[in-house]
Structure formats: C-alpha cells, structure tokens
Design an enzyme around this catalytic site. Structure first.
Site, PDB file in Angstrom:
ATOM      1  CD  GLU A  17      -3.152   0.721   0.282  1.00 45.02           C
ATOM      2  OE1 GLU A  17      -2.565   1.745  -0.162  1.00 45.02           O
ATOM      3  OE2 GLU A  17      -4.370   0.526   0.143  1.00 45.02           O
ATOM      4  CG  ASN A 145      -8.538   2.516   0.976  1.00 40.68           C
ATOM      5  OD1 ASN A 145      -7.347   2.392   1.270  1.00 40.68           O
ATOM      6  ND2 ASN A 145      -9.355   1.477   0.935  1.00 40.68           N
ATOM      7  CG  ASP A 193      -7.200   0.206  -2.062  1.00 36.97           C
ATOM      8  OD1 ASP A 193      -6.872   1.038  -1.201  1.00 36.97           O
ATOM      9  OD2 ASP A 193      -7.009  -1.018  -1.909  1.00 36.97           O
TER      10      ASP A 193
END
Length: 282
Positions: A17, A145, A193
């Site tokens: 991420e 997110n 996302d």
C-alpha cells in the site's frame, strides 16, 4: 504516455500500500500493512530497505526535517533520522487499525482508520498537525482509503472503498465542505482503493479486485485505464526525478492462486506528470 508496466520490486507483500515519492532522498516509500513493514526503493541505485514496525502500518510518509510519520494500528508515530520511534498521537481502539493516509498541501497528515471487520461507521478520517493536535474530519467511515488534493489545493478527493465512489470536497485552510460524488465505480470493475492526483488535475484510482488503475479527468470522466496482471491493485503515486513514472502497489492477501507478481511494486514509466508530495510538517 505509455501503459506498459514493469516490475520495480518483486515482493510478496500481503497488503502492499501507500506508494509515496520522497524527493529529498530520491526514493519510493511503500508499506506492507499486514506484514508490519515499511519499504524503501531507490530507482537510481536499486537500493532497498525494510523496517519492521511491530504492528500493522497503514501508511508511511516523509517528514520535512527527515524521518517518517507512520499511520499505525494504535495511532500516529514518528521515526527520527537516527531510527528512534516515538508516538505523536496514540489512540488505540480494539478491533481498529490505521489505513491509508496523505499529507495535505499545508503539511498536515490526513490519516484514515478502519475496523478489521470493515464494519460501516467503524473508521474515521482525522487531520493531525506536527504538534500532535488531532481533529476528526469524518467519523462515519467503513474503509478509509485514497485521499488527495487538486493542484491548487482547493479540492480534496476521498475514497471510502465500500461505497464504490470517489468523492470530492471543497478544501480551504484544513477544512472540507460540500461533499459530492466525483466518480462511480461499477460493480464489475472492483472497489476504489488508493488514489493520486496528477499535474493536470486528473485523478488516478487503483481498483481492488479490478486489476487496473484508472485516470479520471477533472470533470469525473474516465479517459484511461492501465490493466495489470494481478487483481488486487491497492494504490498509485508518481515518482522518479521528473515525477513521470507511476508506481503501483499490489496485494496477495485473500487470493487462492495469486499471480507471481501479487504483492510486488510495479511501475509504468512515462505514464504522465505527477505533483510533488508535500512532506509532513512535524
């Protein structure tokens, strides 16, 4: 512009991420949330580092004076240049962890949280300044997110993934208002996302279970998609000396037969032109 991806770092991150370009050190910072690791990668030399955090880490961003700010399970912490860790804002909540985060044009950190069970309303989005002052911006979030700002800083884009929407707010002096839908992600395309905003004001969105990154114009129109080999695409950011290379993180968690590149850091050279990443003012 090209749409051909390359492998920047072949890795097996459970939940890669938060790619962020650290211009001061010419490196890309990214995390493996569930692995509790902060990774760095220097494209010029190929040098890589890994730091373990001792708990799940949702994001890692560079600080103005050097070091990192981390969005962790139990709050937000600082890593100094010598590697020393200290808490800036500690707020442990059972069943909750830090998730994606972004640094605003004024140097504040906008840090998201979520419950491990992804329960609606269990997460938040908070604004944290360098002295540790914290203000809850949104308190009814499921999976906080992607967050990013327009080139002039007057708009803030935001994703609460289960909504399948990218929302946009008016932004001024660290406050947001007039929330509205910017783009809707159709069900078959996966969940939005992470996101990044480029120098033209276009919004790039990573699609979890969609195997792609999309670019939307400032009017919210889809104008480009980059298809990728693994479905769980988590976030994207421009990096490199000229901010023209799009770095993309991926995940392998939950995949029965993961692609060999699931959990790797990918890059699309010459994808566009990004905006400089502000450093955290703390």
């Amino acid at each position: 512009m090209t749409s051909r991806y390359e492998v920047a770092v072949r890795a097996g991150a459970a939940l890669g991420e938060g790619p962020t370009w650290d211009a001061a050190r010419e490196r890309l910072i990214w995390v493996d949330i569930l692995g509790g690791r902060v990774h760095t990668y220097e494209p010029g030399s190929g040098r890589r580092t890994v730091r373990t955090t001792g708990q799940h880490v949702g994001a890692a961003k560079p600080r103005a004076g050097g070091g990192l700010v981390l969005n962790l399970r139990d709050g937000v912490g600082l890593v100094d240049l010598d590697g020393t860790f200290r808490w800036l804002h500690r707020d442990p909540v059972p069943g909750r962890r830090g998730n994606d985060a972004a640094v605003a044009p004024d140097g504040s950190l906008w840090a998201g949280t979520m419950r491990y069970d992804e329960a609606p309303g269990g997460g938040t989005l908070s604004r944290i300044t360098g002295d540790g002052s914290t203000e809850t911006v949104l308190d009814d979030v499921a999976v906080s997110n992607g967050t990013g700002w327009s080139p002039d800083g007057r708009l803030m884009y935001y994703i609460d993934s289960p909504t399948r929407q990218v929302d946009v707010f008016h932004h001024q002096d660290g406050r947001v208002a007039d929330r509205r839908r910017f783009a809707q992600i159709e069900q078959e395309a996966g969940f939005p996302d992470g996101l990044t905003v480029d120098a033209d004001g276009c919004v790039w969105v990573a699609l979890w279970d969609g195997g792609a990154v999309r670019r939307y114009t400032p009017d919210g129109e889809l104008d480009r998609a980059i298809e990728l080999p693994t479905p769980r695409v988590t976030a994207c950011a421009f990096g490199g000396p000229d901010l023209t290379d799009l770095y993309i993180t991926t995940a392998r968690v939950g995949l029965v037969r993961p692609h060999p590149l699931a959990g790797s850091l990918l890059v699309v050279p010459g994808a566009g032109k990004g905006l400089p990443h502000p450093a955290f003012a703390g």
